[in-house]
Design a protein around this motif. Structure first.
Motif, PDB file in Angstrom:
ATOM      1  N   LEU A   1       0.778  -1.284  -0.133  1.00 58.07           N
ATOM      2  CA  LEU A   1      -0.320   0.412   0.378  1.00 58.07           C
ATOM      3  C   LEU A   1       0.984   1.166   0.014  1.00 58.07           C
ATOM      4  N   ILE A   2       1.056   1.810  -1.046  1.00 57.06           N
ATOM      5  CA  ILE A   2       1.629   2.975  -0.608  1.00 57.06           C
ATOM      6  C   ILE A   2       1.209   4.086  -1.966  1.00 57.06           C
ATOM      7  N   ILE A   3       1.187   5.566  -0.900  1.00 59.50           N
ATOM      8  CA  ILE A   3       0.696   6.545  -0.582  1.00 59.50           C
ATOM      9  C   ILE A   3       1.144   7.951  -1.165  1.00 59.50           C
ATOM     10  N   ASN A   4       0.398   7.909  -2.894  1.00 59.60           N
ATOM     11  CA  ASN A   4       1.439   9.305  -3.717  1.00 59.60           C
ATOM     12  C   ASN A   4       1.754   8.978  -4.367  1.00 59.60           C
ATOM     13  N   ASP A   5       2.433   7.736  -4.608  1.00 56.44           N
ATOM     14  CA  ASP A   5       3.053   7.660  -5.667  1.00 56.44           C
ATOM     15  C   ASP A   5       3.568   6.420  -6.558  1.00 56.44           C
ATOM     16  N   GLU A   6       3.411   6.687  -7.330  1.00 58.99           N
ATOM     17  CA  GLU A   6       3.196   5.335  -8.559  1.00 58.99           C
ATOM     18  C   GLU A   6       3.643   6.171  -9.635  1.00 58.99           C
TER      19      GLU A   6
END
Length: 168
Positions: free
Chosen positions: A69-74
């Motif tokens: 689960l990655i916040i605001n970073d893709e």
């Protein structure tokens, strides 16, 4: 049952890698091209844990699911052939796998509900995810949970279907 989601620790690495290997084999058996090129791998697991991205789903303290689960970073989501529903803060869901012990029992759906809870706890109301065109199991889950198809993104080994769900 006592279902929980928590951040993974380094002691969870082997269990996470085992779950991912099961998913890699499952994708291959289903005829999918997703995850058939050496990714994810043990280094992916280690990096996810070190970066605080790795989460596990447990049932009575047994690890039965994993996801990043990655916040605001893709970075691959910056260019989409289509349009996202919102440009607000978002949580990305990657590298989802559940144990064969619980396969076909609605546990992946429950896992997604728990992941949505993680987003809400952090005041994030958008979840973005992508999957391969031939990952029929994931496509069914996303449809069932009302994720909206937004278009295609390009990853290293090809195009992926991109979805978003607005939680508020």
């Amino acid at each position: 049952m006592n279902w929980k989601i928590r951040k993974a620790t380094l002691t969870d690495a082997n269990a996470i890698w085992t779950l991912l290997q099961i998913a890699i084999a499952r994708r291959k058996a289903d005829g999918s091209q997703q995850w058939q090129n050496g990714y994810p791998n043990p280094k992916s697991v280690e990096n996810d844990i070190k970066n605080g991205f790795a989460y596990v789903m447990t049932r009575d303290d047994e690890i039965i699911g994993t996801a990043a689960l990655i916040i605001n970073d893709e970075p691959t989501y910056e260019n989409i052939d289509g349009a996202w529903l919102s440009d607000e803060d978002f949580m990305v869901v990657h590298r989802v796998s559940v144990s064969d012990k619980v396969l076909g029992k609605g546990i992946a759906t429950k896992f997604f509900e728990l992941m949505e809870g993680v987003a809400l706890e952090q005041q994030i109301f958008n979840i973005k995810i992508d999957t391969n065109f031939d990952n029929l199991a994931m496509l069914r889950i996303l449809e069932k949970l009302n994720y909206v198809y937004c278009g295609e993104i390009q990853v290293q080994d090809g195009k992926r279907k991109a979805f978003q769900k607005v939680l508020k």
